[in-house]
Scaffold this motif. Structure first.
Motif, PDB file in Angstrom:
ATOM      1  N   PRO A 338       0.834  -1.198   0.000  1.00 32.70           N
ATOM      2  CA  PRO A 338       0.000   0.000   0.000  1.00 32.70           C
ATOM      3  C   PRO A 338       0.870   1.251   0.000  1.00 32.70           C
ATOM      4  O   PRO A 338       1.989   1.263   0.520  1.00 32.70           O
ATOM      5  N   THR A 339       0.341   2.335  -0.597  1.00 31.37           N
ATOM      6  CA  THR A 339       1.045   3.619  -0.613  1.00 31.37           C
ATOM      7  C   THR A 339       0.106   4.699  -0.121  1.00 31.37           C
ATOM      8  O   THR A 339      -1.112   4.655  -0.350  1.00 31.37           O
ATOM      9  N   CYS A 340       0.667   5.694   0.577  1.00 34.26           N
ATOM     10  CA  CYS A 340      -0.121   6.823   1.074  1.00 34.26           C
ATOM     11  C   CYS A 340      -0.259   7.850  -0.039  1.00 34.26           C
ATOM     12  O   CYS A 340       0.670   8.063  -0.827  1.00 34.26           O
ATOM     13  N   SER A 341      -1.421   8.495  -0.111  1.00 36.51           N
ATOM     14  CA  SER A 341      -1.654   9.464  -1.175  1.00 36.51           C
ATOM     15  C   SER A 341      -0.789  10.705  -1.002  1.00 36.51           C
ATOM     16  O   SER A 341      -0.511  11.408  -1.978  1.00 36.51           O
ATOM     17  N   SER A 342      -0.365  11.012   0.214  1.00 38.90           N
ATOM     18  CA  SER A 342       0.524  12.147   0.456  1.00 38.90           C
ATOM     19  C   SER A 342       1.349  11.839   1.705  1.00 38.90           C
ATOM     20  O   SER A 342       0.955  11.005   2.527  1.00 38.90           O
ATOM     21  N   PRO A 343       2.499  12.495   1.872  1.00 35.72           N
ATOM     22  CA  PRO A 343       3.324  12.222   3.072  1.00 35.72           C
ATOM     23  C   PRO A 343       2.554  12.450   4.370  1.00 35.72           C
ATOM     24  O   PRO A 343       2.697  11.681   5.316  1.00 35.72           O
ATOM     25  N   VAL A 344       1.758  13.512   4.406  1.00 32.30           N
ATOM     26  CA  VAL A 344       0.935  13.797   5.588  1.00 32.30           C
ATOM     27  C   VAL A 344      -0.446  14.226   5.102  1.00 32.30           C
ATOM     28  O   VAL A 344      -0.547  15.132   4.258  1.00 32.30           O
ATOM     29  N   THR A 345      -1.460  13.566   5.615  1.00 34.03           N
ATOM     30  CA  THR A 345      -2.831  13.955   5.303  1.00 34.03           C
ATOM     31  C   THR A 345      -3.313  14.927   6.373  1.00 34.03           C
ATOM     32  O   THR A 345      -3.292  14.616   7.563  1.00 34.03           O
ATOM     33  N   VAL A 346      -3.698  16.168   5.973  1.00 37.10           N
ATOM     34  CA  VAL A 346      -4.105  17.216   6.911  1.00 37.10           C
ATOM     35  C   VAL A 346      -5.630  17.280   6.928  1.00 37.10           C
ATOM     36  O   VAL A 346      -6.264  17.436   5.875  1.00 37.10           O
ATOM     37  N   LEU A 347      -6.207  17.148   8.103  1.00 42.41           N
ATOM     38  CA  LEU A 347      -7.654  17.241   8.297  1.00 42.41           C
ATOM     39  C   LEU A 347      -7.948  18.303   9.361  1.00 42.41           C
ATOM     40  O   LEU A 347      -7.056  18.691  10.140  1.00 42.41           O
ATOM     41  N   GLU A 348      -9.174  18.783   9.388  1.00 39.73           N
ATOM     42  CA  GLU A 348      -9.589  19.776  10.377  1.00 39.73           C
ATOM     43  C   GLU A 348     -10.830  19.288  11.102  1.00 39.73           C
ATOM     44  O   GLU A 348     -11.687  18.623  10.492  1.00 39.73           O
ATOM     45  N   VAL A 349     -10.906  19.659  12.375  1.00 41.59           N
ATOM     46  CA  VAL A 349     -12.092  19.356  13.167  1.00 41.59           C
ATOM     47  C   VAL A 349     -12.418  20.592  14.007  1.00 41.59           C
ATOM     48  O   VAL A 349     -11.525  21.222  14.583  1.00 41.59           O
ATOM     49  N   GLN A 350     -13.671  20.959  13.986  1.00 37.51           N
ATOM     50  CA  GLN A 350     -14.064  22.125  14.779  1.00 37.51           C
ATOM     51  C   GLN A 350     -14.125  21.755  16.258  1.00 37.51           C
ATOM     52  O   GLN A 350     -14.481  20.632  16.619  1.00 37.51           O
ATOM     53  N   LEU A 410     -13.400  18.237  21.326  1.00 35.18           N
ATOM     54  CA  LEU A 410     -12.068  18.826  21.469  1.00 35.18           C
ATOM     55  C   LEU A 410     -12.164  20.324  21.733  1.00 35.18           C
ATOM     56  O   LEU A 410     -13.150  20.977  21.346  1.00 35.18           O
ATOM     57  N   HIS A 411     -11.127  20.834  22.361  1.00 36.97           N
ATOM     58  CA  HIS A 411     -11.023  22.266  22.616  1.00 36.97           C
ATOM     59  C   HIS A 411      -9.646  22.738  22.159  1.00 36.97           C
ATOM     60  O   HIS A 411      -8.633  22.132  22.495  1.00 36.97           O
ATOM     61  N   LYS A 412      -9.679  23.803  21.392  1.00 38.98           N
ATOM     62  CA  LYS A 412      -8.422  24.295  20.837  1.00 38.98           C
ATOM     63  C   LYS A 412      -7.464  24.742  21.922  1.00 38.98           C
ATOM     64  O   LYS A 412      -6.234  24.660  21.763  1.00 38.98           O
ATOM     65  N   ILE A 437      -4.276  16.404  12.371  1.00 40.32           N
ATOM     66  CA  ILE A 437      -5.625  16.904  12.613  1.00 40.32           C
ATOM     67  C   ILE A 437      -5.504  18.239  13.353  1.00 40.32           C
ATOM     68  O   ILE A 437      -4.941  18.301  14.466  1.00 40.32           O
ATOM     69  N   ASN A 438      -6.004  19.301  12.674  1.00 38.59           N
ATOM     70  CA  ASN A 438      -5.988  20.637  13.270  1.00 38.59           C
ATOM     71  C   ASN A 438      -7.346  20.937  13.897  1.00 38.59           C
ATOM     72  O   ASN A 438      -8.390  20.760  13.240  1.00 38.59           O
ATOM     73  N   VAL A 439      -7.305  21.364  15.138  1.00 38.66           N
ATOM     74  CA  VAL A 439      -8.530  21.784  15.820  1.00 38.66           C
ATOM     75  C   VAL A 439      -8.744  23.250  15.491  1.00 38.66           C
ATOM     76  O   VAL A 439      -7.855  24.090  15.750  1.00 38.66           O
ATOM     77  N   ILE A 440      -9.865  23.576  14.884  1.00 40.14           N
ATOM     78  CA  ILE A 440     -10.090  24.936  14.411  1.00 40.14           C
ATOM     79  C   ILE A 440     -11.227  25.576  15.180  1.00 40.14           C
ATOM     80  O   ILE A 440     -12.112  24.909  15.731  1.00 40.14           O
ATOM     81  N   ASP A 441     -11.118  26.877  15.159  1.00 37.85           N
ATOM     82  CA  ASP A 441     -12.152  27.680  15.789  1.00 37.85           C
ATOM     83  C   ASP A 441     -13.452  27.486  15.016  1.00 37.85           C
ATOM     84  O   ASP A 441     -13.458  27.433  13.793  1.00 37.85           O
ATOM     85  N   THR A 477     -13.625  38.091  12.045  1.00 38.76           N
ATOM     86  CA  THR A 477     -12.845  38.007  13.288  1.00 38.76           C
ATOM     87  C   THR A 477     -12.589  36.587  13.758  1.00 38.76           C
ATOM     88  O   THR A 477     -12.024  36.382  14.834  1.00 38.76           O
ATOM     89  N   ASP A 478     -12.996  35.584  12.976  1.00 43.70           N
ATOM     90  CA  ASP A 478     -12.665  34.211  13.325  1.00 43.70           C
ATOM     91  C   ASP A 478     -11.164  33.998  13.184  1.00 43.70           C
ATOM     92  O   ASP A 478     -10.422  34.864  12.703  1.00 43.70           O
ATOM     93  N   GLU A 479     -10.691  32.807  13.574  1.00 42.54           N
ATOM     94  CA  GLU A 479      -9.259  32.525  13.580  1.00 42.54           C
ATOM     95  C   GLU A 479      -8.676  32.752  12.189  1.00 42.54           C
ATOM     96  O   GLU A 479      -9.188  32.227  11.184  1.00 42.54           O
TER      97      GLU A 479
END
Length: 832
Positions: A338-350, A410-412, A437-441, A477-479
């Motif tokens: 198997p191969t990964c589609s990218s070196p790091v997969t970036v996702l966001e969660v509010q 989650l809480h940022k 996984i980035n926790v976003i405002d 005025t959001d992040e």
């Protein structure tokens, strides 16, 4: 002399007066070599010739191949007493001698040759009383699979011995369709196109033909004919495509190894493979037994299937039938991790996302075949960093790779980012993929414009596409640099035709309003624009966009004088080249955006064939059109506004001329080297080719050829080879050594045919090594040798006379000078 002998001589004398044997129409002459031609089968006692004796000869003697048929009377009458048979002897070589009273030879012997000319007195006979043959279904039409042969004892050089074959009967004759055909010259039997397609040994395995042969070339009702039965067996076609082949990729078998086989219906076929896909690497081969091999390892990930063709040809390299399609499928093995589609997969969660919510999907790939066990992937989280507020905050679906939030929201402020290590495995290989996984405002603030009305903007309608006409600004005025604070601008009113677009600066959220399409004063002069500012991330429940997220401006478009505009840049029309002058051949229209009248003119009418109505744009012919001069006539049409600035624009008018038959046939080239070797030993022929300048139709050219004058018919004849070539043949050998100009009439065979009279110069000349030998011709301005010698002698004579006169005068002048000197010495006083 007895009465019976007298009667016999009287009979011969009668024949002598009524027959026309001999040369140059003579019936008698001196003893000399002679040649005679006599048709076989004539009544006996026919007089041939009377030789005249010169004293002391008193009688004649005949020897040679008389076969008891030819006799000569003492007075020299040569005759035959039986019918001749060419098939027994075609030429009789005789000798005639003149004898004196004592029987001594006083003259001769001289040769006398009797050629027996053929008549049609023999019926053609087949070499066999019954023929049998076999043919494979789907064999190539027109290729003989058997022959019937017949012979005829008559002279093969005449029509009497020329045989023509034909099929009289075919049983069974399904749907009244002939499945077999025969070459009428060779007797070769082959399949018709229908027979090649429809013969089926399961339906009718046996056919019976009746084949006839006729002499006289089959051209007269007085010919003889014969017939023979032919039994034909239809065999199954074994030239069939094999079943599709499956080969395991990267096989460890020794190469090459056999994968399938093809076989032609008969032995001796030459096999080859045809790769229509033009693959860079073609790993297959075929031997002359029809066995097909794979020559090297295959890689399914490089190419999962091959389609190529097996070809069978005869010894001359001609295809025996249609190629067979060979299908090869490459069977997959699990040889790719198997191969990964990218070196790091970036996702966001509010933050405050509910437990069980889907965060995103980790995508991995496997190069092995899809939908097989080799490409089924399983996902498992093996590490989470940081483990705050606890480990195991995330879950991955085992077979889909979808990540979900578990345990708690989650809480940022706890941590803004999590890093996961996910193991992806197939049945043999394992791979680690990484997820950030980035926790976003949460998006709970709307964009707000700095001002709600940007006022009036005025631009001319010819403003360049891509120009920035306004800069707008909203803030959120959001992040920063998240989907919650990023602003997208959208025009919601006033631009139904999509003439504007807004680009956003990703760093500052500044919006640039640009022209996407040209402005048009005549279409819309005033645009009342409403712009909406939005986030790509959805707003949280309970928060909505309001008037603060929209702004307006008015775009005023000013008029610019524009040139007339054609509805299209190229107008096309088609007419016959034979249309009458004044015929309408096309129409072009242009409109002025400001509504001014338009005037039309032509440019580039180099042949002067057309005119255009300046008011309507209608185009007419004013001269005779000629497709052979120009089949596609191109001109420019200029549209100029009347009044205003007299701006103009141009468009192309393409007139296609269709052909009519207006060019007579002609020779394809100037024939200057046609010759026969003199003297002509046998009638011969030359080939010439014709063409014409009219358009070549799908039927090709079909000329007919004939002599241009009836006076030529006794010496020459013209015979057609095909639609463009013909033979010019001599009818005899008695031509002089000179140039003959032969006029040929050529007709093109059209509904309203045209004829051309051409002249072919044919030279009869002596030949050296089969090439025409012509003595060097007298060159203009250069005298022949005799004249040159005479001129030289005359020149030398004139020079001699001139020299003699000069010498004489010099001598005379010298004498006068001496006399004058002597006289002067007498009267001149002496000086000291």
């Amino acid at each position: 002399m007895t009465t019976q002998a007298q009667l016999h001589c009287l009979c011969l004398l009668t024949l002598y007066l009524t027959t026309g044997y001999g040369q140059e129409g003579k019936f008698s002459g001196p003893l000399k070599p002679m040649e005679f031609s006599i048709f076989e089968g004539q009544e006996p006692s026919q007089l041939i010739f009377q030789f005249k004796a010169n004293p002391p000869a008193v009688t004649f003697k005949l020897t040679g191949e008389t076969d008891g048929i030819f006799q000569i009377q003492p007075d020299g009458l040569l005759y035959h007493n039986k019918s001749l048979d060419r098939e027994t002897r075609a030429v009789h070589r005789l000798q005639v001698s003149a004898l004196d009273a004592q029987g001594n030879t006083v003259e001769g012997p001289v040769p006398v040759t009797i050629e027996v000319k053929d008549i049609n007195d023999n019926r053609p006979v087949f070499l066999q009383q019954h023929y049998e043959g076999s043919v494979r279904q789907n064999s190539r039409p027109g290729k003989p699979f058997m022959y019937v042969n017949a012979t005829d004892l008559d002279d093969p050089a005449t029509l009497n011995g020329q045989l023509i074959y034909q099929i009289l009967m075919q049983l069974p004759k399904v749907n009244n369709v002939m499945y077999f055909q025969i070459n009428n010259q060779t007797g070769g039997i082959s399949l018709t196109p229908q027979g090649s397609q429809e013969l089926d040994p399961l339906k009718n395995p046996h056919y019976k033909l009746v084949v006839s042969v006729a002499d006289m070339g089959g051209l007269t009702e007085h010919s003889f004919s014969n017939s023979v039965p032919v039994d034909i067996t239809v065999k199954e076609n074994i030239w069939k495509p094999p079943e599709p082949v499956e080969i395991e990729e990267n096989s460890t078998k020794p190469y090459p190894f056999k994968i399938t086989q093809v076989q032609w219906n008969d032995p001796g076929a030459l096999y080859s493979l045809l790769d229509k896909e033009n693959t860079p690497r073609f790993p297959f081969s075929i031997d002359q037994e029809g066995d097909i091999y794979v020559t090297q390892p295959l890689d399914r990930e490089e190419k999962d299937a091959y389609v190529f063709y097996a070809v069978a040809k005869d010894e001359q390299g001609k295809p025996l039938s249609k190629p067979l399609e060979i299908q090869v499928k490459v069977k997959d093995i699990n040889d790719n991790p198997p191969t990964c589609s990218s070196p790091v997969t970036v996702l966001e969660v509010q933050e405050n996302e509910q437990i069980g919510s889907s965060i995103g999907t980790l995508i991995a790939h496997d190069m092995d075949e899809e939908n097989t066990v080799n490409s089924v992937l399983e996902y498992r989280i093996v590490d989470q960093t940081p483990k705050v507020p606890q480990d195991g905050l995330f879950l991955v679906q085992e077979y889909s790779g979808t990540l979900q939030l578990v345990l708690q929201s989650l809480h940022k402020r706890d941590t803004p980012q999590y890093n996961l290590s996910v193991q992806v495995s197939d049945k043999d290989f394992k791979t680690l993929c990484f997820v950030q996984i980035n926790v976003i405002d949460i998006n709970d603030q709307i964009p707000i414009f700095e001002k709600s009305d940007y006022g009036n903007l005025t631009f001319p309608e010819d403003t360049a596409v891509g120009s920035v006409i306004l800069t707008i600004q909203a803030t959120d005025t959001d992040e920063p640099h998240t989907g919650s604070s990023k602003i997208l601008y959208r025009i919601t009113q006033g631009d139904s035709e999509g003439r504007l677009e807004i680009e956003t600066d990703p760093q500052t959220n500044t919006g640039y309003v640009k022209l996407k399409k040209p402005l048009d004063f005549e279409t819309v002069a005033i645009h009342n624009i409403v712009v909406q500012a939005e986030n790509p991330e959805p707003l949280v429940p309970g928060v909505q966009y309001n008037a603060s997220s929209s702004a307006t401006f008015r775009l005023l478009v000013t008029d610019v004088n524009e040139a007339p505009q054609f509805s299209q840049q190229v107008f096309e029309a088609k007419v016959s080249e034979a249309v009458a002058k004044g015929t309408k051949v096309g129409n072009m229209t242009a409109k002025d955006p400001e509504g001014l009248d338009v005037s039309y003119s032509l440019r580039g009418d180099k042949r002067g064939w057309l005119r255009i109505d300046p008011a309507t744009g209608e185009i007419f012919s004013v001269a005779q059109l000629d497709r052979e001069a120009e089949s596609l006539y191109r001109v420019q049409v200029v549209a100029t506004e009347v009044g205003g600035s007299y701006l103009s624009s141009t468009a192309q008018f393409h007139l296609t001329l269709t052909d009519v038959n207006d060019n007579p046939p002609r020779l394809v080239k100037e024939y200057t080297g046609l010759f026969f070797c003199y003297p002509l030993k046998a009638p011969g022929s030359l080939i010439f080719e014709a063409t014409d300048d009219d358009e070549l139709t799908f039927r090709g050219r079909h000329f007919t050829f004939s002599l241009g004058s009836e006076s030529l018919q006794k010496d020459w004849e013209v015979s057609k080879i095909n639609g463009t070539h013909a033979h010019l043949s001599t009818k005899h050998t008695g031509f002089e050594e000179r140039v003959y100009n032969i006029s040929i009439r050529i007709s093109d065979g059209d509904r309203q045919p045209l004829e051309g009279i051409v002249s072919l110069p044919v030279t009869f000349c002596k030949c050296v090594e089969n090439r025409c030998f012509r003595p060097a011709a007298h060159m203009p301005g250069i005298p022949p040798v005799g004249m040159a010698v005479g001129i030289l002698l005359a020149t030398l004579l004139v020079i001699g006379i001139i020299l003699a006169v000069v010498f004489f005068r010099m001598k005379r002048d010298k004498g006068q000078h001496k006399a004058e000197s002597a006289q002067a010495s007498e009267v001149k006083p002496l000086r000291n």
